[in-house]
Design a protein around this motif. Structure first.
Motif, PDB file in Angstrom:
ATOM      1  N   UNK A 166      11.723  -1.865   2.312  1.00  0.00           N
ATOM      2  CA  UNK A 166      11.101  -2.247   2.986  1.00  0.00           C
ATOM      3  C   UNK A 166      10.333  -2.324   2.994  1.00  0.00           C
ATOM      4  N   UNK A 167       8.549  -1.700   2.014  1.00  0.00           N
ATOM      5  CA  UNK A 167       7.299  -1.631   2.117  1.00  0.00           C
ATOM      6  C   UNK A 167       7.156  -2.229   0.988  1.00  0.00           C
ATOM      7  N   UNK A 168       8.052  -2.126  -0.761  1.00  0.00           N
ATOM      8  CA  UNK A 168       8.449  -2.348  -1.688  1.00  0.00           C
ATOM      9  C   UNK A 168       8.160  -4.007  -1.266  1.00  0.00           C
ATOM     10  N   UNK A 169       9.603  -4.672  -0.312  1.00  0.00           N
ATOM     11  CA  UNK A 169       9.538  -5.969  -0.208  1.00  0.00           C
ATOM     12  C   UNK A 169       8.376  -6.824   0.684  1.00  0.00           C
ATOM     13  N   UNK A 170       7.573  -6.283   1.170  1.00  0.00           N
ATOM     14  CA  UNK A 170       6.654  -6.747   1.749  1.00  0.00           C
ATOM     15  C   UNK A 170       5.541  -6.673   1.404  1.00  0.00           C
ATOM     16  N   UNK A 222       4.247   8.301  -2.631  1.00  0.00           N
ATOM     17  CA  UNK A 222       4.268   7.885  -0.806  1.00  0.00           C
ATOM     18  C   UNK A 222       3.609   6.807  -0.464  1.00  0.00           C
ATOM     19  N   UNK A 223       2.994   5.675  -1.472  1.00  0.00           N
ATOM     20  CA  UNK A 223       2.546   4.803  -1.772  1.00  0.00           C
ATOM     21  C   UNK A 223       2.622   2.920  -2.186  1.00  0.00           C
ATOM     22  N   UNK A 224       2.828   2.231  -2.171  1.00  0.00           N
ATOM     23  CA  UNK A 224       4.064   1.216  -3.009  1.00  0.00           C
ATOM     24  C   UNK A 224       2.076   0.078  -3.856  1.00  0.00           C
ATOM     25  N   UNK A 225       2.622   0.110  -4.615  1.00  0.00           N
ATOM     26  CA  UNK A 225       1.016  -0.771  -5.775  1.00  0.00           C
ATOM     27  C   UNK A 225       1.631  -2.723  -5.738  1.00  0.00           C
ATOM     28  N   UNK A 226       1.301  -3.276  -5.321  1.00  0.00           N
ATOM     29  CA  UNK A 226       1.845  -4.913  -5.795  1.00  0.00           C
ATOM     30  C   UNK A 226       0.542  -5.191  -6.669  1.00  0.00           C
ATOM     31  N   UNK A 227       0.646  -5.731  -7.664  1.00  0.00           N
ATOM     32  CA  UNK A 227      -0.044  -6.271  -8.344  1.00  0.00           C
ATOM     33  C   UNK A 227      -0.479  -7.951  -9.083  1.00  0.00           C
ATOM     34  N   UNK A 228      -1.249  -8.193  -9.322  1.00  0.00           N
ATOM     35  CA  UNK A 228      -1.363  -9.476  -9.669  1.00  0.00           C
ATOM     36  C   UNK A 228      -2.047  -9.770 -11.285  1.00  0.00           C
ATOM     37  N   UNK A 229      -1.616 -10.470 -12.265  1.00  0.00           N
ATOM     38  CA  UNK A 229      -2.472 -10.445 -12.824  1.00  0.00           C
ATOM     39  C   UNK A 229      -1.955 -11.877 -13.776  1.00  0.00           C
ATOM     40  N   UNK A 230      -2.668 -11.529 -15.585  1.00  0.00           N
ATOM     41  CA  UNK A 230      -2.321 -12.484 -15.990  1.00  0.00           C
ATOM     42  C   UNK A 230      -1.979 -12.409 -17.528  1.00  0.00           C
ATOM     43  N   UNK A 231      -1.050 -12.936 -18.007  1.00  0.00           N
ATOM     44  CA  UNK A 231      -0.007 -12.286 -19.192  1.00  0.00           C
ATOM     45  C   UNK A 231      -0.724 -12.204 -19.929  1.00  0.00           C
ATOM     46  N   UNK A 232      -1.503 -11.202 -20.959  1.00  0.00           N
ATOM     47  CA  UNK A 232      -2.190 -10.856 -21.708  1.00  0.00           C
ATOM     48  C   UNK A 232      -1.572  -9.806 -23.172  1.00  0.00           C
ATOM     49  N   UNK A 233      -0.493  -9.596 -23.399  1.00  0.00           N
ATOM     50  CA  UNK A 233      -0.087  -8.755 -23.648  1.00  0.00           C
ATOM     51  C   UNK A 233      -0.605  -8.851 -25.470  1.00  0.00           C
ATOM     52  N   UNK A 234      -0.084  -9.506 -25.934  1.00  0.00           N
ATOM     53  CA  UNK A 234       0.152 -10.265 -27.347  1.00  0.00           C
ATOM     54  C   UNK A 234      -1.443 -10.421 -27.674  1.00  0.00           C
ATOM     55  N   UNK A 235      -1.141 -11.088 -28.834  1.00  0.00           N
ATOM     56  CA  UNK A 235      -2.595 -11.269 -29.751  1.00  0.00           C
ATOM     57  C   UNK A 235      -1.864 -12.693 -30.224  1.00  0.00           C
ATOM     58  N   UNK A 291      -3.618 -15.450   4.696  1.00  0.00           N
ATOM     59  CA  UNK A 291      -2.684 -15.507   4.517  1.00  0.00           C
ATOM     60  C   UNK A 291      -1.595 -14.552   4.307  1.00  0.00           C
ATOM     61  N   UNK A 292      -1.934 -13.186   2.582  1.00  0.00           N
ATOM     62  CA  UNK A 292      -1.235 -12.177   2.730  1.00  0.00           C
ATOM     63  C   UNK A 292      -0.649 -11.112   2.884  1.00  0.00           C
ATOM     64  N   UNK A 293      -1.916 -10.639   4.155  1.00  0.00           N
ATOM     65  CA  UNK A 293      -1.831 -10.275   5.505  1.00  0.00           C
ATOM     66  C   UNK A 293      -0.472 -10.332   6.075  1.00  0.00           C
ATOM     67  N   UNK A 294      -0.887 -11.766   6.617  1.00  0.00           N
ATOM     68  CA  UNK A 294       0.421 -11.995   7.369  1.00  0.00           C
ATOM     69  C   UNK A 294       1.276 -12.258   6.425  1.00  0.00           C
ATOM     70  N   UNK A 295       2.126 -12.533   5.572  1.00  0.00           N
ATOM     71  CA  UNK A 295       3.126 -12.336   4.973  1.00  0.00           C
ATOM     72  C   UNK A 295       3.519 -11.110   5.334  1.00  0.00           C
ATOM     73  N   UNK A 296       2.970  -9.757   4.736  1.00  0.00           N
ATOM     74  CA  UNK A 296       3.017  -8.528   4.756  1.00  0.00           C
ATOM     75  C   UNK A 296       3.812  -7.848   5.709  1.00  0.00           C
ATOM     76  N   UNK A 297       2.899  -8.961   7.154  1.00  0.00           N
ATOM     77  CA  UNK A 297       3.801  -7.781   8.488  1.00  0.00           C
ATOM     78  C   UNK A 297       4.655  -9.089   8.531  1.00  0.00           C
ATOM     79  N   UNK A 298       5.108 -10.194   8.215  1.00  0.00           N
ATOM     80  CA  UNK A 298       5.649 -10.507   8.793  1.00  0.00           C
ATOM     81  C   UNK A 298       6.973 -10.631   7.371  1.00  0.00           C
ATOM     82  N   UNK A 299       7.097 -10.180   6.759  1.00  0.00           N
ATOM     83  CA  UNK A 299       8.117  -9.606   6.202  1.00  0.00           C
ATOM     84  C   UNK A 299       8.488  -8.246   6.539  1.00  0.00           C
ATOM     85  N   UNK A 300       7.824  -7.469   6.800  1.00  0.00           N
ATOM     86  CA  UNK A 300       7.845  -6.291   7.505  1.00  0.00           C
ATOM     87  C   UNK A 300       8.716  -6.520   8.276  1.00  0.00           C
TER      88      UNK A 300
END
Length: 181
Positions: A27-31, A81-94, A162-171
């Motif tokens: 549930x928390x991962x989906x939110x 006991x915790x969930x981490x969602x990350x946003x980044x830019x794909x930059x693995x290869x040279x 908006x992200x926090x609102x979306x988190x609680x809506x999804x929860x």
């Protein structure tokens, strides 16, 4: 960018305790993933886009829109006991590892975000650590520094509510789904 949402709201904890322990993480991962999607969309919208394609040294081509299309989200490793969602830019290869001659990742995104000293091929700053630091400082003072465009920081600050609102809506949606079963 990582966002940490911690809550000690009695109602939230009570609802979370009512569902099975195995489902709590789901549930928390989906939110968290839903909230990260809001950040990802905002970061992609804020990312600058070049009007034309660029040819780099060695004939490699960077197409317009790579920065926007390489913004992604993922659920990262987290302590128990915790969930981490990350946003980044794909930059693995040279760029030099690409066989097709086209750059398929936005390895340059940090230069765009934080700023940089432009240079020509073979124009790197030579010397030791102290000499390089002195030379960078001198070049910045001479106006050679290209200022950054902190699009990820802007997206983070604009999308927080908006992200926090979306988190609680999804929860709420997940709680409803689990109570119905």
């Amino acid at each position: 960018m990582a966002v940490s949402v911690r809550t000690n709201l009695p109602d939230f904890n009570r609802q979370l305790d009512q569902i099975a322990l195995k489902l709590q993480r789901k549930v928390v991962r989906n939110a968290a993933s839903a909230a990260a999607a809001v950040y990802r969309k905002m970061a992609a919208a804020e990312a600058p886009q070049s009007e034309k394609r660029h040819t780099l040294a060695g004939g490699l081509v960077v197409m317009p829109g790579y920065l926007k299309s390489n913004v992604f989200q993922y659920l990262g490793k987290a302590p128990k006991g915790s969930v981490v969602a990350r946003v980044s830019v794909r930059s693995g290869r040279t760029a030099r590892t690409m066989k097709s001659g086209r750059v398929r990742d936005a390895y340059y995104w940090r230069w765009v975000h934080e700023g940089h000293l432009p240079r020509q091929p073979g124009g790197r700053i030579k010397g030791g650590q102290r000499k390089k630091a002195f030379e960078r400082k001198r070049l910045r003072g001479a106006g050679k520094w290209v200022p950054g465009n902190p699009f990820m920081t802007r997206a983070f600050s604009r999308a927080q509510k908006a992200a926090l609102d979306r988190f609680y809506e999804q929860m709420d949606r997940e709680f409803q789904k689990e109570h119905i079963k």
